[in-house]
Design a protein around this motif. Structure first.
Motif, PDB file in Angstrom:
ATOM      1  N   PRO A 188     -15.627  -2.114  55.849  1.00  0.00           N
ATOM      2  CA  PRO A 188     -16.408  -0.982  55.202  1.00  0.00           C
ATOM      3  C   PRO A 188     -15.977   0.442  55.203  1.00  0.00           C
ATOM      4  O   PRO A 188     -15.621   0.750  56.696  1.00  0.00           O
ATOM      5  N   SER A 215     -18.832   6.189  54.387  1.00  0.00           N
ATOM      6  CA  SER A 215     -19.548   6.762  53.166  1.00  0.00           C
ATOM      7  C   SER A 215     -18.768   8.262  52.897  1.00  0.00           C
ATOM      8  O   SER A 215     -18.657   8.645  51.777  1.00  0.00           O
ATOM      9  N   GLU A 223     -11.147  -1.667  49.590  1.00  0.00           N
ATOM     10  CA  GLU A 223     -11.933  -2.602  48.584  1.00  0.00           C
ATOM     11  C   GLU A 223     -11.383  -2.710  47.245  1.00  0.00           C
ATOM     12  O   GLU A 223     -11.343  -3.840  46.573  1.00  0.00           O
ATOM     13  N   TYR A 270     -18.195  -9.213  50.708  1.00  0.00           N
ATOM     14  CA  TYR A 270     -18.681  -8.009  51.491  1.00  0.00           C
ATOM     15  C   TYR A 270     -19.719  -8.056  52.221  1.00  0.00           C
ATOM     16  O   TYR A 270     -20.944  -7.982  52.077  1.00  0.00           O
ATOM     17  N   LYS A 297     -21.351  -3.668  56.670  1.00  0.00           N
ATOM     18  CA  LYS A 297     -21.648  -2.373  56.241  1.00  0.00           C
ATOM     19  C   LYS A 297     -21.376  -1.467  57.585  1.00  0.00           C
ATOM     20  O   LYS A 297     -21.387  -1.994  58.780  1.00  0.00           O
ATOM     21  N   ARG A 298     -21.157  -0.218  57.333  1.00  0.00           N
ATOM     22  CA  ARG A 298     -20.841   0.844  58.409  1.00  0.00           C
ATOM     23  C   ARG A 298     -22.065   1.677  58.438  1.00  0.00           C
ATOM     24  O   ARG A 298     -22.381   2.126  57.584  1.00  0.00           O
ATOM     25  N   ARG A 299     -22.527   1.624  59.730  1.00  0.00           N
ATOM     26  CA  ARG A 299     -23.616   2.843  60.085  1.00  0.00           C
ATOM     27  C   ARG A 299     -22.792   3.980  60.396  1.00  0.00           C
ATOM     28  O   ARG A 299     -21.703   3.920  60.984  1.00  0.00           O
ATOM     29  N   ARG A 354     -24.325  -6.745  56.506  1.00  0.00           N
ATOM     30  CA  ARG A 354     -25.265  -6.274  55.343  1.00  0.00           C
ATOM     31  C   ARG A 354     -26.657  -6.944  55.389  1.00  0.00           C
ATOM     32  O   ARG A 354     -27.566  -6.125  55.050  1.00  0.00           O
TER      33      ARG A 354
END
Length: 175
Positions: A67, A70, A82, A98, A101-103, A127
């Motif tokens: 990921p 953001s 992606e 997918y 997810k990235r925090r 996710r």
């Protein structure tokens, strides 16, 4: 008994198969792709991934893109990994999931190996919190650059914690 319990720094993935070393023309191509918005290079990278890396695994592989941060996606307006994965799915028929997810974590470009490892701890998560992955499936994590392996390690650890056992990685370049 798991070796990982005694040697936690061992990677959670079997291998990394980069397309290129981060030098010369490969370095130039990657910079054009990521920083000069040369999305037209995505099919070239997808082709190399399909032929050199993914094909030997056979059809029983699930591609898992790393990921994107953001802030990076907002500033660039697109996610380079992606984009390649979409081409691998649509044009080559590979399964892309997918799952991660990235925090919030900081950009790692100027960090030392130890700082990168600390930055990535708990930064990559599934996710879906209660995801359970098949131990029989083979997951191939895809990223653009491997420097210390901290990001790939964090992704592999999240997959492994959800039941995956066969995990490999590939990158456009290794630095």
């Amino acid at each position: 008994m798991s070796c990982r319990r005694h040697f936690p720094s061992l990677p959670s993935f079997r291998s990394n198969r980069p397309l290129f070393l981060y030098r010369g023309k490969a370095k130039e191509l990657l910079r054009w792709y990521k920083f000069k918005n040369r999305r037209d290079l995505a099919p070239l990278f997808a082709y190399f991934f399909a032929q050199r890396v993914i094909k030997p695994f056979g059809s029983q592989i699930t591609l898992v893109p790393v990921p994107f941060r953001s802030a990076g996606k907002r500033s660039r307006g697109w996610d380079p990994v992606e984009t390649i994965c979409r081409i691998l799915s649509h044009h080559y028929g590979y399964s892309v999931a997918y799952l991660l997810k990235r925090r919030g974590n900081r950009q790692q470009k100027q960090m030392t190996a130890a700082e990168r490892e600390g930055n990535m701890q708990k930064a990559i998560v599934m996710r879906r919190r209660r995801s359970h992955l098949s131990a029989e499936s083979h997951y191939l994590i895809i990223d653009d650059v491997m420097t210390t392996g901290a990001t790939l390690q964090a992704c592999a650890a999240a997959l492994r914690d959800s039941g995956a056992e066969k995990i490999s990685a590939t990158t456009i370049v290794v630095d």
